[in-house]
Design an enzyme around this catalytic site. Structure first.
Site, PDB file in Angstrom:
ATOM      1  N   ASP A   1       0.815  -1.221   0.000  1.00 65.06           N
ATOM      2  CA  ASP A   1       0.000   0.000   0.000  1.00 65.06           C
ATOM      3  C   ASP A   1       0.848   1.271   0.000  1.00 65.06           C
ATOM      4  O   ASP A   1       2.070   1.223   0.194  1.00 65.06           O
ATOM      5  CB  ASP A   1      -0.957   0.001   1.211  1.00 65.06           C
ATOM      6  CG  ASP A   1      -0.294  -0.474   2.502  1.00 65.06           C
ATOM      7  OD1 ASP A   1       0.950  -0.455   2.574  1.00 65.06           O
ATOM      8  OD2 ASP A   1      -1.014  -0.864   3.427  1.00 65.06           O
TER       9      ASP A   1
ATOM     10  N   ASN B   1      -7.608  -2.490  13.876  1.00 68.58           N
ATOM     11  CA  ASN B   1      -9.022  -2.787  13.571  1.00 68.58           C
ATOM     12  C   ASN B   1      -9.156  -4.008  12.651  1.00 68.58           C
ATOM     13  O   ASN B   1     -10.220  -4.265  12.112  1.00 68.58           O
ATOM     14  CB  ASN B   1      -9.711  -1.567  12.945  1.00 68.58           C
ATOM     15  CG  ASN B   1      -9.137  -1.198  11.579  1.00 68.58           C
ATOM     16  OD1 ASN B   1      -8.217  -1.846  11.099  1.00 68.58           O
ATOM     17  ND2 ASN B   1      -9.684  -0.169  10.964  1.00 68.58           N
TER      18      ASN B   1
ATOM     19  N   HIS C   1      -7.400  -4.567   9.826  1.00 67.18           N
ATOM     20  CA  HIS C   1      -7.129  -4.403   8.390  1.00 67.18           C
ATOM     21  C   HIS C   1      -5.834  -5.114   8.001  1.00 67.18           C
ATOM     22  O   HIS C   1      -4.936  -5.297   8.824  1.00 67.18           O
ATOM     23  CB  HIS C   1      -7.125  -2.927   7.958  1.00 67.18           C
ATOM     24  CG  HIS C   1      -5.990  -2.074   8.432  1.00 67.18           C
ATOM     25  ND1 HIS C   1      -6.144  -0.769   8.829  1.00 67.18           N
ATOM     26  CD2 HIS C   1      -4.664  -2.316   8.556  1.00 67.18           C
ATOM     27  CE1 HIS C   1      -4.973  -0.263   9.151  1.00 67.18           C
ATOM     28  NE2 HIS C   1      -4.065  -1.185   9.002  1.00 67.18           N
TER      29      HIS C   1
ATOM     30  N   GLU D   1      -9.796  -1.969   4.789  1.00 65.99           N
ATOM     31  CA  GLU D   1     -10.457  -1.605   6.040  1.00 65.99           C
ATOM     32  C   GLU D   1     -11.735  -2.430   6.243  1.00 65.99           C
ATOM     33  O   GLU D   1     -12.354  -2.872   5.274  1.00 65.99           O
ATOM     34  CB  GLU D   1     -10.823  -0.113   5.997  1.00 65.99           C
ATOM     35  CG  GLU D   1      -9.627   0.832   5.928  1.00 65.99           C
ATOM     36  CD  GLU D   1      -8.992   1.099   7.298  1.00 65.99           C
ATOM     37  OE1 GLU D   1      -8.852   0.151   8.087  1.00 65.99           O
ATOM     38  OE2 GLU D   1      -8.616   2.260   7.550  1.00 65.99           O
TER      39      GLU D   1
HETATM   40  C1  GLP Z   1      -0.502   0.233   8.504  1.00 65.57           C
HETATM   41  C2  GLP Z   1      -0.241  -0.592   7.243  1.00 65.57           C
HETATM   42  C3  GLP Z   1      -0.544  -2.048   7.462  1.00 65.57           C
HETATM   43  C4  GLP Z   1       0.088  -2.521   8.765  1.00 65.57           C
HETATM   44  C5  GLP Z   1      -0.526  -1.760   9.905  1.00 65.57           C
HETATM   45  C6  GLP Z   1      -0.050  -2.226  11.273  1.00 65.57           C
HETATM   46  O1  GLP Z   1      -1.817   0.670   8.604  1.00 65.57           O
HETATM   47  N1  GLP Z   1      -0.987  -0.146   6.114  1.00 65.57           N
HETATM   48  O2  GLP Z   1      -0.064  -2.792   6.365  1.00 65.57           O
HETATM   49  O3  GLP Z   1      -0.121  -3.887   8.924  1.00 65.57           O
HETATM   50  O4  GLP Z   1      -0.169  -0.400   9.712  1.00 65.57           O
HETATM   51  O5  GLP Z   1       1.121  -1.582  11.615  1.00 65.57           O
HETATM   52  P1  GLP Z   1       1.971  -1.860  12.911  1.00 65.57           P
HETATM   53  O6  GLP Z   1       2.823  -3.007  12.595  1.00 65.57           O
HETATM   54  O7  GLP Z   1       2.772  -0.598  13.076  1.00 65.57           O
HETATM   55  O8  GLP Z   1       1.022  -2.097  14.027  1.00 65.57           O
END
Ligand code: GLP
Length: 247
Positions: free
Chosen positions: A66, A135, A137, A142
């Site tokens: 992304d 959440n 995702h 989402e």
């Molecule tokens: C972002 C990314 C996700 C990732 C998520 C969790 O929103 N788009 O791909 O999995 O963060 O991140 P973290 O590992 O910092 O909790």
């Protein structure tokens, strides 16, 4: 589904062995890569292995999940910058073989179509790394009444903007939209590795693995994938029954 539980260092080591085994088996593998705090230790571990001569990225192609809409690849918080800093600039991958949606594309919908087509032409993803958002995702797919199969533009949930505000100077700076690889493109990956760490992820990890499969929790769709391994620390795994856990 396999669930491996260890401390952060153990997870990074085990997940890096999975990647090295993949590249040994197929030196021109197509990798699906992720950003966020969770994969940083894994990237550090793989860089260490690379510096010791244990893995070669010369023939590797990568697709990130992304990117924020509106951020250029030079922006400090863009996922392109993140990947260069934590991974690409530290290994011998050809930058031209690394793909991330262009956050500055004039027409994001066309950019998403282009990206989806690139993944298809590369033959799909062999080894996909994922984190899980608070959440539920994955990528930026989402929770909602429906999910989209292919790469698309998404309006970020306010809870996601709040969770990711820690990386920006203020919450207002967090972009409102992003482009993400879709659910089908993720689930078509031949092998999926999920990393989650910390007590704050315990509930969502438990629901992901044991709850109903629902669009309200996109990560729950991982239950139907034939080759998915969760790498969890003891805190994120604390709500899982012991019988499910490997180590
Ligand atoms: C972002 C990314 C996700 C990732 C998520 C969790 O929103 N788009 O791909 O999995 O963060 O991140 P973290 O590992 O910092 O909790």
């Amino acid at each position: 589904m396999r669930i491996y539980v260890s401390n952060a260092e153990g997870i990074a080591k085990a997940a890096s062995h999975s990647l090295i085994a993949q590249i040994d088996k197929k030196p021109d593998s197509v990798l699906g890569l992720a950003t966020g705090t969770s994969p940083i230790m894994l990237y550090n571990e793989i860089v260490k292995e690379y510096l010791e001569g244990n893995v070669n990225f010369k023939r590797i192609t990568s697709f990130n999940l992304d990117e924020y809409v509106g951020l250029s690849g030079d922006h400090e918080q863009s996922y392109r910058k993140f990947m260069e800093k934590h991974f690409f600039n530290r290994i011998n991958i050809e930058i031209s073989n690394t793909h991330i949606p262009n956050g500055e594309a004039e027409n994001p919908d066309e950019e998403c179509e282009r990206y989806e087509e690139l993944i298809r032409k590369a033959g799909g993803i062999d080894w996909q790394l994922l984190g899980i958002g608070l959440n539920g995702h994955i990528g930026f797919n989402e929770p909602g009444d429906s999910l989209i199969a292919v790469t698309h533009m998404v309006r970020l949930k306010e809870e996601t903007r709040s969770a990711n505000a820690k990386h920006f100077n203020s919450r207002e700076e967090v972009p409102t939209h992003a482009m993400t690889v879709g659910m089908a493109s993720i689930l078509k990956a031949k092998k999926i590795i999920v990393i989650a760490m910390g007590r704050e992820k315990a509930h969502i990890v438990q629901q992901t693995i044991m709850g109903p499969i629902t669009t309200k929790l996109p990560a729950s769709f991982l239950q139907i994938h034939p080759d998915v391994t969760f790498f969890l620390d003891t805190e994120s795994a604390m709500l899982l029954p012991r019988r499910l856990v490997i180590a």
